[in-house]
Design an enzyme around this catalytic site. Structure first.
Site, PDB file in Angstrom:
ATOM      1  N   SER A 161       7.807  -4.402   2.520  1.00  0.00           N
ATOM      2  CA  SER A 161       7.580  -4.601   1.130  1.00  0.00           C
ATOM      3  C   SER A 161       8.917  -5.303   0.600  1.00  0.00           C
ATOM      4  CB  SER A 161       7.508  -3.424   0.366  1.00  0.00           C
ATOM      5  OG  SER A 161       7.478  -3.549  -1.102  1.00  0.00           O
ATOM      6  N   TYR A 169       8.385   5.918  -1.476  1.00  0.00           N
ATOM      7  CA  TYR A 169       7.928   4.486  -1.022  1.00  0.00           C
ATOM      8  C   TYR A 169       9.025   3.402  -0.685  1.00  0.00           C
ATOM      9  CZ  TYR A 169       5.002   0.149  -1.236  1.00  0.00           C
ATOM     10  OH  TYR A 169       4.584  -1.024  -0.766  1.00  0.00           O
TER      11      TYR A 169
HETATM   12  P1  NAD Z   1      -4.812  -0.557   0.533  1.00  0.00           P
HETATM   13  O1  NAD Z   1      -4.909   0.501  -0.353  1.00  0.00           O
HETATM   14  O2  NAD Z   1      -5.812  -1.690   0.019  1.00  0.00           O
HETATM   15  O3  NAD Z   1      -4.994  -0.254   2.052  1.00  0.00           O
HETATM   16  C1  NAD Z   1      -4.307   0.693   2.710  1.00  0.00           C
HETATM   17  C2  NAD Z   1      -4.938   0.805   4.049  1.00  0.00           C
HETATM   18  O4  NAD Z   1      -4.119   2.054   4.611  1.00  0.00           O
HETATM   19  C3  NAD Z   1      -6.454   1.402   4.023  1.00  0.00           C
HETATM   20  O5  NAD Z   1      -7.237   0.808   5.028  1.00  0.00           O
HETATM   21  C4  NAD Z   1      -6.431   2.918   4.050  1.00  0.00           C
HETATM   22  O6  NAD Z   1      -7.466   3.333   4.631  1.00  0.00           O
HETATM   23  C5  NAD Z   1      -5.161   2.997   5.043  1.00  0.00           C
HETATM   24  N1  NAD Z   1      -4.500   4.176   5.039  1.00  0.00           N
HETATM   25  C6  NAD Z   1      -4.195   5.127   4.071  1.00  0.00           C
HETATM   26  N2  NAD Z   1      -3.956   6.392   4.529  1.00  0.00           N
HETATM   27  C7  NAD Z   1      -4.151   6.354   5.805  1.00  0.00           C
HETATM   28  C8  NAD Z   1      -3.811   7.303   6.836  1.00  0.00           C
HETATM   29  N3  NAD Z   1      -3.469   8.636   6.340  1.00  0.00           N
HETATM   30  N4  NAD Z   1      -4.266   6.986   8.253  1.00  0.00           N
HETATM   31  C9  NAD Z   1      -4.806   5.773   8.410  1.00  0.00           C
HETATM   32  N5  NAD Z   1      -4.874   4.728   7.440  1.00  0.00           N
HETATM   33  C10 NAD Z   1      -4.612   4.939   6.041  1.00  0.00           C
HETATM   34  O7  NAD Z   1      -3.237  -1.270   0.245  1.00  0.00           O
HETATM   35  P2  NAD Z   1      -2.654  -2.585   0.604  1.00  0.00           P
HETATM   36  O8  NAD Z   1      -2.226  -3.425  -0.815  1.00  0.00           O
HETATM   37  O9  NAD Z   1      -3.617  -3.471   1.132  1.00  0.00           O
HETATM   38  O10 NAD Z   1      -1.241  -2.049   1.297  1.00  0.00           O
HETATM   39  C11 NAD Z   1      -1.229  -2.298   2.836  1.00  0.00           C
HETATM   40  C12 NAD Z   1       0.289  -2.212   3.004  1.00  0.00           C
HETATM   41  O11 NAD Z   1       0.978  -3.447   2.298  1.00  0.00           O
HETATM   42  C13 NAD Z   1       0.964  -0.967   2.568  1.00  0.00           C
HETATM   43  O12 NAD Z   1       2.091  -0.567   3.476  1.00  0.00           O
HETATM   44  C14 NAD Z   1       1.751  -1.255   1.356  1.00  0.00           C
HETATM   45  O13 NAD Z   1       2.766  -0.542   1.113  1.00  0.00           O
HETATM   46  C15 NAD Z   1       2.185  -2.920   1.658  1.00  0.00           C
HETATM   47  N6  NAD Z   1       2.350  -3.596   0.763  1.00  0.00           N
HETATM   48  C16 NAD Z   1       1.382  -3.912  -0.495  1.00  0.00           C
HETATM   49  C17 NAD Z   1       1.644  -4.729  -1.504  1.00  0.00           C
HETATM   50  C18 NAD Z   1       0.821  -4.824  -2.349  1.00  0.00           C
HETATM   51  O14 NAD Z   1       1.208  -5.276  -3.675  1.00  0.00           O
HETATM   52  N7  NAD Z   1      -0.578  -4.597  -2.489  1.00  0.00           N
HETATM   53  C19 NAD Z   1       3.177  -5.237  -1.524  1.00  0.00           C
HETATM   54  C20 NAD Z   1       3.988  -4.984  -0.704  1.00  0.00           C
HETATM   55  C21 NAD Z   1       3.685  -4.332   0.432  1.00  0.00           C
END
Ligand code: NAD
Length: 263
Positions: free
Chosen positions: A144, A157
């Site tokens: 991130s 985080y």
């Molecule tokens: P999301 O909530 O849409 O998806 C998260 C995924 O992680 C889901 O499939 C969920 O089931 C899975 N998950 C959660 N807890 C779990 C566990 N205990 N075991 C296995 N799987 C688990 O979120 P997203 O926005 O797609 O985020 C995905 C990644 O991208 C994360 O690491 C997040 O920190 C990173 N990220 C997101 C953003 C953003 O703005 N959305 C920005 C930078 C980084």
């Protein structure tokens, strides 16, 4: 990318958001993909079926709660069993919790550190021996912008994301002389996924603002280009990192943030 066809990948947290997008993007490139994540079992099975039907790849579902390190290692072993080998690991599963540090619940701290930081250690440890023996491997950590800079109230985080960037650099040095093996971190700014939809709703309530105001003045406040990163952009970079032409990226923490970390 033609050179990805026939590869095999595990994408953690691929039942939603960025992980689902990357699983679909790799499947479209002909990669067999393991679907992993939480959610309704029927809906997850439907994702797997859709990818198999649409792209003619294998897309088995393998359950694992990645807050448990042993379960994270077992996910890789199960994937090797299901697909024959694991060429690509995308460590993507993550959750967020927002709170001042003095009120930060202990269990949320532990959960975020184990899921966002330690799970990547466990999957990497389990996947590397097979990758080394075959002379090709790619580990892509979805970190991130918060792996490079901080924001208040996101102690766990930000600590975990900085941690996975440090882990990425360390492993990169350890594998640098392997012929075609790399590990990198992608550092996106905000992407409009269910994780961020939740934050928009929470912030709207907290600041008594409507959604548009929250997006402009809170969520995208630090992002100079004032727009969300798209899943398509993340898929394109992941494909590049995984392909032959990405082999000189190693130990990089690549910002995809519209200029946020250039400040
Ligand atoms: P999301 O909530 O849409 O998806 C998260 C995924 O992680 C889901 O499939 C969920 O089931 C899975 N998950 C959660 N807890 C779990 C566990 N205990 N075991 C296995 N799987 C688990 O979120 P997203 O926005 O797609 O985020 C995905 C990644 O991208 C994360 O690491 C997040 O920190 C990173 N990220 C997101 C953003 C953003 O703005 N959305 C920005 C930078 C980084």
């Amino acid at each position: 990318m033609a050179d990805l066809k026939g590869r095999t990948a595990v994408i953690t947290g691929s039942t939603s958001g960025i992980g689902l997008g990357i699983a679909e993007g790799l499947a479209e490139s002909g990669v067999d993909v393991v679907i992993n994540g939480l959610g309704d079992a029927g809906e997850i099975q439907a994702i797997s079926q859709r990818l198999e039907d649409q792209y003619g790849v294998r897309a088995p579902v393998i359950d694992a709660d990645l807050t448990d390190g042993q379960a994270a290692q077992q996910l890789i072993r199960d994937a090797e069993q299901a697909l024959g080998q694991v060429d690509i690991v995308v460590n993507n599963a993550g959750v967020q919790h927002v709170s001042p540090v003095e009120d930060f619940p202990d269990d949320k701290w532990e959960k975020i550190i184990s899921l966002v930081l330690s799970a990547g250690f466990h999957t990497t440890k389990a996947a590397l021996p097979g990758m080394k023996s075959r002379g090709y491997g790619r580990i892509v950590n979805i970190a991130s912008a918060h792996g490079l800079v901080a924001s208040p109230y996101k102690a766990a985080y930000v600590a975990a994301k900085h941690g996975i960037v440090g882990f990425t650099k360390t492993v990169a040095l350890e594998i640098a002389e392997e012929p075609d093996l790399t590990i990198n971190a992608i550092c996106p700014a905000y992407v409009r996924t269910p994780l961020v939809e939740g934050q928009i709703a929470d912030q709207a309530k907290a600041h008594n603002m409507n959604e548009e105001q929250v997006i402009r003045d809170v969520i995208l406040a630090a992002q100079p280009n004032k727009r969300f990163v798209t899943i398509e952009e993340l898929v394109a970079l992941t494909r590049l990192l995984c392909g032959h032409e990405g082999r000189s990226f190693n130990g990089a923490a690549i910002p995809m943030d519209g200029g946020w970390t250039a400040r």
